[in-house]
Design an enzyme around this catalytic site. Structure first.
Site, PDB file in Angstrom:
ATOM      1  N   LYS A  32       0.831  -1.210   0.000  1.00 18.55           N
ATOM      2  CA  LYS A  32       0.000   0.000   0.000  1.00 18.55           C
ATOM      3  C   LYS A  32       0.863   1.257   0.000  1.00 18.55           C
ATOM      4  O   LYS A  32       0.688   2.143  -0.824  1.00 18.55           O
ATOM      5  CB  LYS A  32      -0.917   0.024   1.241  1.00 18.55           C
ATOM      6  CG  LYS A  32      -1.923  -1.098   1.290  1.00 18.55           C
ATOM      7  CD  LYS A  32      -2.860  -0.966   2.474  1.00 18.55           C
ATOM      8  CE  LYS A  32      -2.176  -1.098   3.823  1.00 18.55           C
ATOM      9  NZ  LYS A  32      -1.564  -2.401   4.080  1.00 18.55           N
ATOM     10  N   THR A  33       1.802   1.280   0.922  1.00 16.54           N
ATOM     11  CA  THR A  33       2.654   2.461   1.020  1.00 16.54           C
ATOM     12  C   THR A  33       3.514   2.599  -0.234  1.00 16.54           C
ATOM     13  O   THR A  33       3.712   3.691  -0.762  1.00 16.54           O
ATOM     14  CB  THR A  33       3.535   2.362   2.289  1.00 16.54           C
ATOM     15  OG1 THR A  33       2.670   2.184   3.414  1.00 16.54           O
ATOM     16  CG2 THR A  33       4.347   3.619   2.490  1.00 16.54           C
ATOM     17  N   ASP A 217      -2.049   7.851   4.042  1.00 14.76           N
ATOM     18  CA  ASP A 217      -1.670   6.467   4.359  1.00 14.76           C
ATOM     19  C   ASP A 217      -2.173   6.153   5.769  1.00 14.76           C
ATOM     20  O   ASP A 217      -2.391   7.052   6.572  1.00 14.76           O
ATOM     21  CB  ASP A 217      -0.143   6.323   4.292  1.00 14.76           C
ATOM     22  CG  ASP A 217       0.289   4.855   4.201  1.00 14.76           C
ATOM     23  OD1 ASP A 217      -0.592   3.970   4.190  1.00 14.76           O
ATOM     24  OD2 ASP A 217       1.507   4.588   4.124  1.00 14.76           O
ATOM     25  N   GLU A 218      -2.357   4.877   6.082  1.00 15.76           N
ATOM     26  CA  GLU A 218      -2.831   4.445   7.411  1.00 15.76           C
ATOM     27  C   GLU A 218      -4.152   5.127   7.760  1.00 15.76           C
ATOM     28  O   GLU A 218      -4.375   5.564   8.895  1.00 15.76           O
ATOM     29  CB  GLU A 218      -1.779   4.758   8.492  1.00 15.76           C
ATOM     30  CG  GLU A 218      -0.395   4.229   8.211  1.00 15.76           C
ATOM     31  CD  GLU A 218      -0.192   2.779   8.630  1.00 15.76           C
ATOM     32  OE1 GLU A 218      -1.154   2.165   9.120  1.00 15.76           O
ATOM     33  OE2 GLU A 218       0.919   2.258   8.441  1.00 15.76           O
ATOM     34  N   GLN A 248      -5.748  -3.252  10.816  1.00 15.27           N
ATOM     35  CA  GLN A 248      -4.612  -2.667  11.525  1.00 15.27           C
ATOM     36  C   GLN A 248      -4.984  -1.394  12.267  1.00 15.27           C
ATOM     37  O   GLN A 248      -4.125  -0.575  12.579  1.00 15.27           O
ATOM     38  CB  GLN A 248      -3.468  -2.372  10.550  1.00 15.27           C
ATOM     39  CG  GLN A 248      -2.826  -3.631  10.006  1.00 15.27           C
ATOM     40  CD  GLN A 248      -1.618  -3.318   9.140  1.00 15.27           C
ATOM     41  OE1 GLN A 248      -0.605  -2.845   9.612  1.00 15.27           O
ATOM     42  NE2 GLN A 248      -1.739  -3.568   7.847  1.00 15.27           N
ATOM     43  N   ARG A 600       4.893  -7.604  10.985  1.00 15.06           N
ATOM     44  CA  ARG A 600       6.119  -6.814  10.806  1.00 15.06           C
ATOM     45  C   ARG A 600       7.266  -7.698  10.352  1.00 15.06           C
ATOM     46  O   ARG A 600       8.253  -7.248   9.809  1.00 15.06           O
ATOM     47  CB  ARG A 600       6.546  -6.112  12.115  1.00 15.06           C
ATOM     48  CG  ARG A 600       5.607  -5.071  12.693  1.00 15.06           C
ATOM     49  CD  ARG A 600       5.150  -4.068  11.697  1.00 15.06           C
ATOM     50  NE  ARG A 600       3.853  -4.465  11.177  1.00 15.06           N
ATOM     51  CZ  ARG A 600       3.332  -3.963  10.057  1.00 15.06           C
ATOM     52  NH1 ARG A 600       3.986  -3.071   9.350  1.00 15.06           N
ATOM     53  NH2 ARG A 600       2.157  -4.359   9.619  1.00 15.06           N
TER      54      ARG A 600
HETATM   55  P1  ATP Z   1       1.597  -2.161   6.058  1.00 13.84           P
HETATM   56  O1  ATP Z   1       0.172  -2.577   6.042  1.00 13.84           O
HETATM   57  O2  ATP Z   1       2.373  -2.922   7.068  1.00 13.84           O
HETATM   58  O3  ATP Z   1       1.774  -0.685   6.122  1.00 13.84           O
HETATM   59  P2  ATP Z   1       1.993  -1.987   3.198  1.00 13.84           P
HETATM   60  O4  ATP Z   1       0.808  -2.566   2.558  1.00 13.84           O
HETATM   61  O5  ATP Z   1       2.098  -0.526   3.262  1.00 13.84           O
HETATM   62  O6  ATP Z   1       2.198  -2.641   4.648  1.00 13.84           O
HETATM   63  P3  ATP Z   1       4.585  -1.845   1.981  1.00 13.84           P
HETATM   64  O7  ATP Z   1       5.344  -1.454   3.178  1.00 13.84           O
HETATM   65  O8  ATP Z   1       4.286  -0.822   0.950  1.00 13.84           O
HETATM   66  O9  ATP Z   1       3.240  -2.587   2.423  1.00 13.84           O
HETATM   67  O10 ATP Z   1       5.285  -3.065   1.252  1.00 13.84           O
HETATM   68  C1  ATP Z   1       5.810  -4.175   1.956  1.00 13.84           C
HETATM   69  C2  ATP Z   1       7.106  -4.630   1.319  1.00 13.84           C
HETATM   70  O11 ATP Z   1       6.848  -5.232   0.055  1.00 13.84           O
HETATM   71  C3  ATP Z   1       8.056  -3.485   1.035  1.00 13.84           C
HETATM   72  O12 ATP Z   1       9.369  -3.922   1.283  1.00 13.84           O
HETATM   73  C4  ATP Z   1       7.828  -3.210  -0.427  1.00 13.84           C
HETATM   74  O13 ATP Z   1       8.940  -2.609  -1.036  1.00 13.84           O
HETATM   75  C5  ATP Z   1       7.569  -4.602  -0.973  1.00 13.84           C
HETATM   76  N1  ATP Z   1       6.730  -4.577  -2.202  1.00 13.84           N
HETATM   77  C6  ATP Z   1       5.447  -4.187  -2.292  1.00 13.84           C
HETATM   78  N2  ATP Z   1       4.983  -4.283  -3.555  1.00 13.84           N
HETATM   79  C7  ATP Z   1       5.988  -4.769  -4.300  1.00 13.84           C
HETATM   80  C8  ATP Z   1       6.147  -5.091  -5.696  1.00 13.84           C
HETATM   81  N3  ATP Z   1       5.170  -4.942  -6.570  1.00 13.84           N
HETATM   82  N4  ATP Z   1       7.346  -5.565  -6.081  1.00 13.84           N
HETATM   83  C9  ATP Z   1       8.346  -5.723  -5.184  1.00 13.84           C
HETATM   84  N5  ATP Z   1       8.277  -5.433  -3.893  1.00 13.84           N
HETATM   85  C10 ATP Z   1       7.112  -4.956  -3.426  1.00 13.84           C
HETATM   86 MG    MG Z   2       2.225   0.825   4.875  1.00 10.66          MG
END
Ligand code: ATP
Ligand code: MG
Length: 721
Positions: A32-33, A217-218, A248, A600
């Site tokens: 997402k981020t 975000d969040e 979350q 995490r």
């Molecule tokens: P959270 O809910 O914990 O905030 P999130 O959904 O924001 O998580 P991110 O932190 O954006 O997730 O991504 C998690 C990990 O996966 C990061 O290291 C990110 O770089 C990697 N990642 C996400 N999408 C891809 C992609 N399409 N290709 C490669 N790596 C990815």
């Molecule tokens: Mg995130």
């Protein structure tokens, strides 16, 4: 080649949808981020949108910093023009510009919880509050709650039910007036006042015109005020992208409203909704464990998170005899890892409450393992550091009496409460601020010795104030230390004076570092420095390149990821925490917190619990493993002590560690203990077995009450009469 090649097709769909409302609703680690970051890069670089028009709000300064860096990696210096910020620092920026509209000066100070308590304490004295139940801390927390709910003092005054509330309402009203008089805002004000500003059509139009694209975000953790701020800004263009995961949401206790994200589609009927299902962070086992827990929440809509990663290690569960043994286990794991080529920074210890860090800190110190604790007693809140900061705050904003009263007699100058009262009366009579009254001390009826001291302090501060525009914060720091002879004062403060002196020096270093940073290029004003320190959040100074084990609460770990995670203190009444009025909703929030903790971890997750632990200075015995532990599907876990030792043994081979196995959690029909039997425990004396609860633990009536005792411990500690 588009920047968006770094995204999968679902993420890409979200990143390409630039106009109109967009909701990205997805589980942990699904990118997402990352999608938000790439979306910003895509807009600026490939869509020709001015970076000045973009506002991206995240939850912590650390997250904001990381997002800025990631965007910078993708698009270079243009990234600096994007407003990536937390709600609070975005608010502060706006408030500095428009302070006058709310009756403030632009140089307002920001009060932390401690300042709030001081001010409220003073007001309670003035109002002669006699009710012993009402402490400054409890009143502050009530006031904060009102503020979070958007209730003004007048609203509260209208609906007073009882004497207590009446008192709180009165204090609240005075408190609000005092803040303006002191030219200071507390944390809640930063949001409330920002929201108020946006009701001003002129301000709103400016802000809406400036930020045509808004991202959050969040979003699941936004409260009602934050929601209103965002909604107002986005109202004109409706280019609003919110990102989050309802599973979350962990700030309900502070007023976060999960409905904000759940109702987004209702609010914006034409919203595009993107769900992301591939997790890129964790192994299959970690993900499986996380899913098996969160699906028990009635509020969870269920997720189909999957990963291309391998199964990976099972989750290792360790049962320790006590808190120390738990710390030892973690220590050994880290040392083992380090010997096998891992770095300290691969390891993170997560706990439910800040107080749990101490035992790990001690273990790491003993073994010279470098570590860093995030959160807890913040550096800027330590007595000696806060003293110097208070001097700086007075220099920045002479109206700030909370800071002025803090330092007026530090170092000791024999300026007592009576003198302060006299000066205050004089200030009130002449309608001037306290600080100016100090300058006109001659006109008061005070004794000549004290007049000299007050005037000396006034002149020292006044001198610095007059030059302060041209001085960088570190020069002001130097003048304060010299003018007050503060270090000398510390030597006679208490036996910890050396550590305190180090902290004061460390403050100088932190000013210097900010001054030298790219952002400030050698000059940081005292106001700017104070703002930085006020907004600093627990996870802020997390430097990636330095090699240390990280320790933090689960709340602070939000949005972050770590290769190896130790989730410690997994015991009932610690996690889930023991609250007197524990409701189902509270339990579900705790479960979401557990979901955040598990997700995490990238490669490996260790979970531990202890059967004996020091809690608030008392030893608590026979602690039960957390119910969450039992909720994790068996497939994903390994009770690592199982093979090594049998539960019947009194001492384990691993010296001091009391290892129990999965079998101990199961119903045991062949329990050697029967209801009604008389037993003796070395601490509690003689008791009678009241119940063999689900076969897994005993309930025993001792002289001073009922105790619950897991069977495995019963075998260890009980002797049949
Ligand atoms: P959270 O809910 O914990 O905030 P999130 O959904 O924001 O998580 P991110 O932190 O954006 O997730 O991504 C998690 C990990 O996966 C990061 O290291 C990110 O770089 C990697 N990642 C996400 N999408 C891809 C992609 N399409 N290709 C490669 N790596 C990815
Ligand atoms: Mg995130």
């Amino acid at each position: 080649m588009s920047i968006l090649n770094g995204l999968n097709s679902e993420q890409r769909k979200a990143a390409e949808k630039i106009d109109g409302p967009l909701l990205i609703l997805a589980g942990a680690g699904s990118g997402k981020t990352r999608t938000v970051t790439y979306r910003i890069a895509h807009m600026v670089l490939e869509k020709g949108i001015s970076p000045y028009k973009i506002l991206a709000v995240t939850f912590t300064n650390k997250a904001a910093k990381e997002m800025r860096e990631r965007v910078e990696n993708l698009i270079g210096l243009e990234a600096k023009k994007v407003m990536v910020s937390t709600f609070h620092s975005f608010g502060v920026r706006l408030l500095r510009v428009y302070a006058a509209k709310l009756g403030y000066d632009a140089n307002f100070n920001i009060y932390d919880a401690d300042d709030q308590k001081k001010l409220v304490g003073r007001l309670m004295k003035e109002l002669v509050v006699t009710n012993k139940q009402l402490t400054p801390a409890s009143v502050v927390s009530k006031i904060s709650k009102y503020k979070e709910d958007g209730d003004e003092p007048s609203d509260v005054a209208k609906e007073v039910y009882n004497a207590d509330t009446r008192v709180v309402a009165a204090v609240y009203e005075k408190y609000a007036q005092e803040l303006i008089k002191n030219n200071a805002m507390d944390f809640a004000d930063l949001l409330l006042n920002t929201n108020k500003l946006l009701d001003d059509p002129e301000v709103l139009e400016k802000i809406q015109g400036r930020y045509e694209y808004v991202m959050v975000d969040e979003y699941q953790d936004t409260n009602n005020i934050q929601y209103q701020i965002i909604t107002k800004i986005a109202k004109k263009h409706k280019n609003i992208c919110v990102v989050g995961d309802e599973d979350q949401s962990i700030y309900g206790f502070r007023g976060a409203n999960i409905r904000n994200i759940l109702d987004f589609e209702k609010e914006y009927k034409d919203a595009m909704v993107v769900k992301l299902e591939q997790n890129y962070r964790s192994t299959q086992n970690i993900l499986g464990a996380a899913n098996s827990i969160i699906k028990l929440n009635t509020t969870s809509r269920g997720k189909n998170l999957w990963t291309e990663k391998e199964k990976g290690h099972l989750i290792e569960i360790f049962s320790a005899s006590d808190g120390r043994a738990e710390a030892d286990y973690i220590l050994q794991e880290i040392i083992k890892g380090k010997n096998n080529g891992r770095s300290y920074k691969d390891y993170t210890v997560l706990y439910r409450t800040n107080a749990q860090s101490r035992v790990f800190e001690e273990a790491f110190l003993r073994h010279r393992i470098s570590y860093k604790i995030f959160g807890g007693m913040q550096f800027y809140q330590r007595v000696e550091v806060k003293d110097i900061l208070s001097y700086m705050r007075v220099i920045n904003n002479p109206k700030d009496t909370v800071s002025l009263f803090r330092i007026i007699n530090v170092p000791k100058r024999k300026i007592g409460a009576k003198t302060i009262e006299k000066i205050r009366d004089f200030a009130d009579e002449n309608e001037i601020i306290f600080f100016e009254a100090m300058g006109r001390i001659e006109e008061t009826g005070l004794g000549s010795a004290v007049k000299v001291t007050v005037l000396r302090l006034y002149e020292m501060l006044k001198n610095i104030m007059e030059e302060s525009q041209f001085l960088t914060a570190s020069e002001i720091y130097d003048m304060i230390l010299e003018g007050t002879n503060y270090m000398n004062y510390l030597t006679s403060y208490d036996e910890k004076f050396e550590a305190r002196m180090d902290n004061v020096r460390e403050l100088r270093t932190s000013i210097q570092e900010m001054e030298d940073s790219e952002q400030y290029e050698g000059f940081i004003s005292v106001g700017e420095f104070l703002e930085q320190t006020a907004l600093v959040a627990a996870t802020d100074d997390l430097e990636e390149d330095t090699d240390y084990v990280k320790l933090m609460t689960i709340h602070n770990s939000k949005g972050l990821e770590f290769p190896i995670v130790f989730l410690v203190g997994m015991e009932d009444e610690l996690f889930p925490s023991a609250k007197a009025d524990f409701s189902d909703d509270d339990l579900e929030e705790e479960r979401r917190l557990c979901y955040v903790a598990i997700t995490r971890a990238e490669e490996k997750l260790h979970i531990s619990h202890a059967s004996e632990r020091m809690v608030y200075g008392r030893i608590s015995y026979m602690r039960d493993p957390s119910r969450f532990l039992k909720e994790i599907d068996d497939r994903y876990v390994d009770y690592i002590n199982k093979a090594k030792v049998t539960p019947k043994k009194k001492e384990s081979k691993l010296g001091g560690l009391n290892l129990i196995t999965k079998a101990d959690f199961k119903v045991d029909e062949k329990s050697p203990f029967k209801i009604g039997e008389k037993v003796t425990h070395k601490k509690f004396g003689t008791g009678i077995i009241k119940d063999v609860e689900a076969g897994k633990r005993l309930v025993i009536r001792f002289r001073d009450g009922d105790k619950k005792l897991p069977l495995v411990l019963a075998e260890k500690f009980l002797v049949k009469e």
